[in-house]
Design an enzyme around this catalytic site. Structure first.
Site, PDB file in Angstrom:
ATOM      1  N   GLY A  34       0.848  -1.189   0.000  1.00 24.22           N
ATOM      2  CA  GLY A  34       0.000   0.000   0.000  1.00 24.22           C
ATOM      3  C   GLY A  34       0.877   1.230   0.000  1.00 24.22           C
ATOM      4  O   GLY A  34       2.081   1.128   0.257  1.00 24.22           O
ATOM      5  N   CYS A  66       5.304  -6.273   1.472  1.00 30.23           N
ATOM      6  CA  CYS A  66       5.674  -4.860   1.416  1.00 30.23           C
ATOM      7  C   CYS A  66       5.058  -4.079   2.583  1.00 30.23           C
ATOM      8  O   CYS A  66       5.398  -4.329   3.729  1.00 30.23           O
ATOM      9  CB  CYS A  66       5.277  -4.278   0.053  1.00 30.23           C
ATOM     10  SG  CYS A  66       6.082  -2.699  -0.284  1.00 30.23           S
ATOM     11  N   TYR A  67       4.120  -3.172   2.342  1.00 33.84           N
ATOM     12  CA  TYR A  67       3.506  -2.442   3.458  1.00 33.84           C
ATOM     13  C   TYR A  67       2.931  -3.423   4.478  1.00 33.84           C
ATOM     14  O   TYR A  67       3.022  -3.203   5.696  1.00 33.84           O
ATOM     15  CB  TYR A  67       2.395  -1.515   2.957  1.00 33.84           C
ATOM     16  CG  TYR A  67       1.694  -0.796   4.094  1.00 33.84           C
ATOM     17  CD1 TYR A  67       2.285   0.294   4.718  1.00 33.84           C
ATOM     18  CD2 TYR A  67       0.455  -1.242   4.575  1.00 33.84           C
ATOM     19  CE1 TYR A  67       1.667   0.934   5.785  1.00 33.84           C
ATOM     20  CE2 TYR A  67      -0.171  -0.610   5.641  1.00 33.84           C
ATOM     21  CZ  TYR A  67       0.441   0.473   6.240  1.00 33.84           C
ATOM     22  OH  TYR A  67      -0.170   1.103   7.308  1.00 33.84           O
ATOM     23  N   HIS A  98       7.998  -8.107  -3.851  1.00 32.07           N
ATOM     24  CA  HIS A  98       6.675  -8.463  -4.389  1.00 32.07           C
ATOM     25  C   HIS A  98       6.709  -9.836  -5.062  1.00 32.07           C
ATOM     26  O   HIS A  98       7.121  -9.949  -6.214  1.00 32.07           O
ATOM     27  CB  HIS A  98       6.208  -7.397  -5.386  1.00 32.07           C
ATOM     28  CG  HIS A  98       5.802  -6.130  -4.708  1.00 32.07           C
ATOM     29  ND1 HIS A  98       4.528  -5.904  -4.249  1.00 32.07           N
ATOM     30  CD2 HIS A  98       6.522  -5.035  -4.346  1.00 32.07           C
ATOM     31  CE1 HIS A  98       4.462  -4.729  -3.661  1.00 32.07           C
ATOM     32  NE2 HIS A  98       5.665  -4.175  -3.703  1.00 32.07           N
ATOM     33  N   GLU A 113       4.309 -11.466  -6.177  1.00 28.68           N
ATOM     34  CA  GLU A 113       3.218 -11.630  -7.136  1.00 28.68           C
ATOM     35  C   GLU A 113       3.587 -11.192  -8.547  1.00 28.68           C
ATOM     36  O   GLU A 113       2.897 -11.536  -9.501  1.00 28.68           O
ATOM     37  CB  GLU A 113       1.967 -10.868  -6.661  1.00 28.68           C
ATOM     38  CG  GLU A 113       2.055  -9.345  -6.684  1.00 28.68           C
ATOM     39  CD  GLU A 113       2.726  -8.734  -5.452  1.00 28.68           C
ATOM     40  OE1 GLU A 113       3.474  -9.454  -4.764  1.00 28.68           O
ATOM     41  OE2 GLU A 113       2.515  -7.532  -5.199  1.00 28.68           O
ATOM     42  N   ASP A 115     -18.195 -12.689 -21.443  1.00 30.11           N
ATOM     43  CA  ASP A 115     -18.840 -12.834 -20.132  1.00 30.11           C
ATOM     44  C   ASP A 115     -20.296 -13.297 -20.237  1.00 30.11           C
ATOM     45  O   ASP A 115     -20.700 -14.247 -19.567  1.00 30.11           O
ATOM     46  CB  ASP A 115     -18.776 -11.517 -19.345  1.00 30.11           C
ATOM     47  CG  ASP A 115     -17.340 -11.036 -19.184  1.00 30.11           C
ATOM     48  OD1 ASP A 115     -16.418 -11.854 -19.353  1.00 30.11           O
ATOM     49  OD2 ASP A 115     -17.142  -9.838 -18.906  1.00 30.11           O
ATOM     50  N   LYS A 155     -11.285 -12.386 -15.309  1.00 37.15           N
ATOM     51  CA  LYS A 155     -11.519 -12.618 -16.735  1.00 37.15           C
ATOM     52  C   LYS A 155     -10.852 -13.905 -17.235  1.00 37.15           C
ATOM     53  O   LYS A 155     -11.452 -14.662 -18.004  1.00 37.15           O
ATOM     54  CB  LYS A 155     -10.973 -11.425 -17.532  1.00 37.15           C
ATOM     55  CG  LYS A 155     -11.373 -11.413 -18.981  1.00 37.15           C
ATOM     56  CD  LYS A 155     -12.729 -10.798 -19.138  1.00 37.15           C
ATOM     57  CE  LYS A 155     -13.191 -10.772 -20.564  1.00 37.15           C
ATOM     58  NZ  LYS A 155     -14.444 -10.011 -20.688  1.00 37.15           N
TER      59      LYS A 155
END
Ligand code: XMP
Length: 545
Positions: free
Chosen positions: A57, A84-85, A178, A180, A236, A381
């Protein structure tokens, strides 16, 4: 059946959805929870998560009003991974020391486990199988100088004394980098370790399970009542419809509004695929004349969009009412809403729910009391596409590039006429044929497709996200045979993007561009010039209007 669940606690970082997607790629269900709602949900009567991941963040733990969570959270026995944060907050709350050093780390940084650096060497479950992590992606100003009591440092970089820390007895982990993002090559392995080795997840989040559970859920929710769906042919709404059809068969009625602004043969294709092959009950509403006359002479882009939106709502209401009468009452309205449309974000001044209205459905007439059915509400998605494949929808439809609700009208600059739409339709079909052929050739040579939304996924690869033609509404002089021509120019737009928010022009091979240009000028009567759009977004947008 209830899936193992990981909460991704949102502190307003830019990678929140990406973290949730990475967890799901590891076959574990993740949901994003704004930090303000965490304690309420932990104290409530709902199921507890198997583990919690704190996101990064923009705040510093020392800022007044910085997002925080109480000590009690760490005492529940639920494993926590702070990123991180999130890691700094964990250290700060549990008695460590977070500081703001002069040196700021940003980007790709060499990292060593504490073991390699001859520091304290715990048998880290988080780093299990990652003895030599190599590099990681850092993006921080503050860092953890001193870990809290009970924690050990498990990795460091040249400038960051605590690249990761853990108290394995309490199941608490923090990483400054990070995991991710793709730039942390061992990141997914580390997340998998957290999910499976620390939290004991079973990997029950698969699209096969999703389809099975959803089909049962839809059956139970709908019972012997009826469902209405406005099918657009987009990914979708198509996946939502096929899934619901599998659950309740002919109790699903669909209608497909052909507003005359579709690509070549698109309307027929929707009817062929979903009506004939999937045997769904679909009414085709031929509303082309109605839309074109509403648009007649209108040049201003926003006004064109508004007219199309309003007309769509009118057609939708009329059709919904008509079909409901025909069916003797319809109780549910099916919508292809997906997770990014409904996810709530944390931080940024409160837990405001950011909810986009679905562009295909204008809302229900007040007099019609239908309950919304949104079976894809929890999916990203890429998961919707995977469910589509699971349901047997053809890859070219599942991986379809995005197509705007207002259709070709916003690719036809100035006033829309049938004559101009025909030029766009024909040139666009040629462009798609040529790029699709190139893509298939690429696939044959390399085993990879790189053209079409989603191919290449969210990676940093330069996947071509969208390609289409536009009619800029200018005519120029040319020569064909021995005769002078004065005809329209066609613009070709092909962009690389990850999510449509930013984009770059695609570096299509010259040979492909050459074939496209030759074919368009030779085959589309009324076109004598082809332009290639070299604008990125920003400053341009992907569409021209
Ligand atoms: P822009 O032109 O804003 O487009 O850079 C970004 C992405 O959104 C698509 N787009 C739309 N999609 N309804 C939609 O469903 C719309 O009104 C609309 N306008 C733009 C566009 O095709 C691109 O993928």
């Amino acid at each position: 059946m209830k899936n193992d669940t990981i909460w991704v606690v949102d502190f307003g970082g830019q990678y929140n959805q990406l973290i949730a997607r990475r967890v799901r790629e590891a076959s574990v269900y993740a949901e994003i929870v704004p930090f303000e709602k965490v304690m309420g949900r932990l104290d409530g009567s709902g199921d507890l998560p198997k583990g919690i991941i704190f996101t990064g963040g923009p705040s510093s733990v020392y800022e007044p009003g910085a997002p925080s969570l109480p000590l009690r959270l760490y005492e529940l026995g639920i494993p926590v991974l702070g990123i991180c944060y999130g890691a700094q907050l964990m250290a700060h709350t549990l008695g460590g020391r977070v500081v703001s050093p002069d040196f700021k780390e940003y980007g790709r940084v060499a990292i060593a486990t504490a073991e390699a650096a001859k520091g304290p060497s715990p048998e880290s479950r988080l780093f299990s199988g990652i003895a030599d992590p190599g590099h990681c992606w850092m993006s921080h100003t503050d860092y953890i100088e001193e870990v809290p009591p009970g924690f050990v440092v498990t990795s460091r970089t040249d400038h960051c004394p605590t690249a990761s820390m853990e108290d394995s007895a309490r199941g608490l982990y923090g990483v400054q980098f990070h995991p991710e993002v793709h730039h942390t090559p061992f990141g997914q392995e580390l997340l998998v370790n957290f999910l499976y080795k620390v939290c004991g997840c079973t990997g029950d989040w698969t699209m096969e399970n999703f389809v099975r559970d959803k089909v049962e859920e839809i059956r139970a929710a709908v019972g012997d009542r009826k469902v209405l769906c406005a099918l657009s042919g987009g990914v979708d709404s198509s996946v939502a419809a096929v899934l619901t059809h599998r659950a309740i068969g002919d109790r699903l009625t669909c209608f497909f509004v052909d507003h005359g602004l579709l690509r070549k043969d698109e309307g027929d294709q929707v009817m062929e695929v979903y009506g004939r092959r999937f045997q769904m009950k679909i009414h085709r509403v031929n509303a082309a004349e109605r839309f074109l006359s509403a648009l007649a002479g209108v040049e201003e882009p926003e006004q064109k969009r508004k007219i199309i939106g309003a007309e769509f709502i009118a057609v939708f209401e009329e059709e919904a009412r008509l079909l409901s009468e025909e069916e003797g009452g319809i109780d549910f309205l099916l919508q292809g809403t997906i997770y990014p449309d409904v996810v709530e974000s944390g931080g940024g001044g409160g837990a405001a729910a950011v909810i986009k209205s679905h562009h295909n459905v204008g809302g229900l007439p007040d007099t019609m009391k239908m309950t919304l059915l949104e079976p894809l509400r929890t999916l990203f998605k890429d998961e919707v596409r995977a469910v589509g494949e699971e349901l047997g929808i053809a890859p070219e439809l599942v991986w379809r590039q995005p197509f705007p609700g207002p259709g070709l009208a916003i690719r036809c600059l100035g006033a829309v006429t049938e004559e101009k739409l025909a030029l766009i339709r024909e040139s666009d079909a040629i462009l798609r044929e040529e790029i699709d052929a190139y893509n298939e050739g690429l696939f044959a040579r390399t085993g990879k497709r790189n053209y079409g939304a989603g191919y290449g996924g969210d990676s940093t690869e330069r996947a071509v996200w969208q390609y289409f033609t536009v009619l800029p509404n200018i005519r120029s002089v040319g020569v064909m045979g021995d005769a002078r021509t004065y005809d329209y120019a066609i613009g070709v737009r092909a962009v690389t993007s990850v999510d449509g928010m930013t984009s770059d022009w695609a570096r299509l091979p010259y040979e492909v561009l050459e074939t496209i240009a030759n074919r368009i000028v030779n085959e589309v009567d009324g076109v004598n010039r082809v332009l290639y759009d070299l604008t990125s977004k920003p400053p341009g947008t992907i569409e021209w209007e």
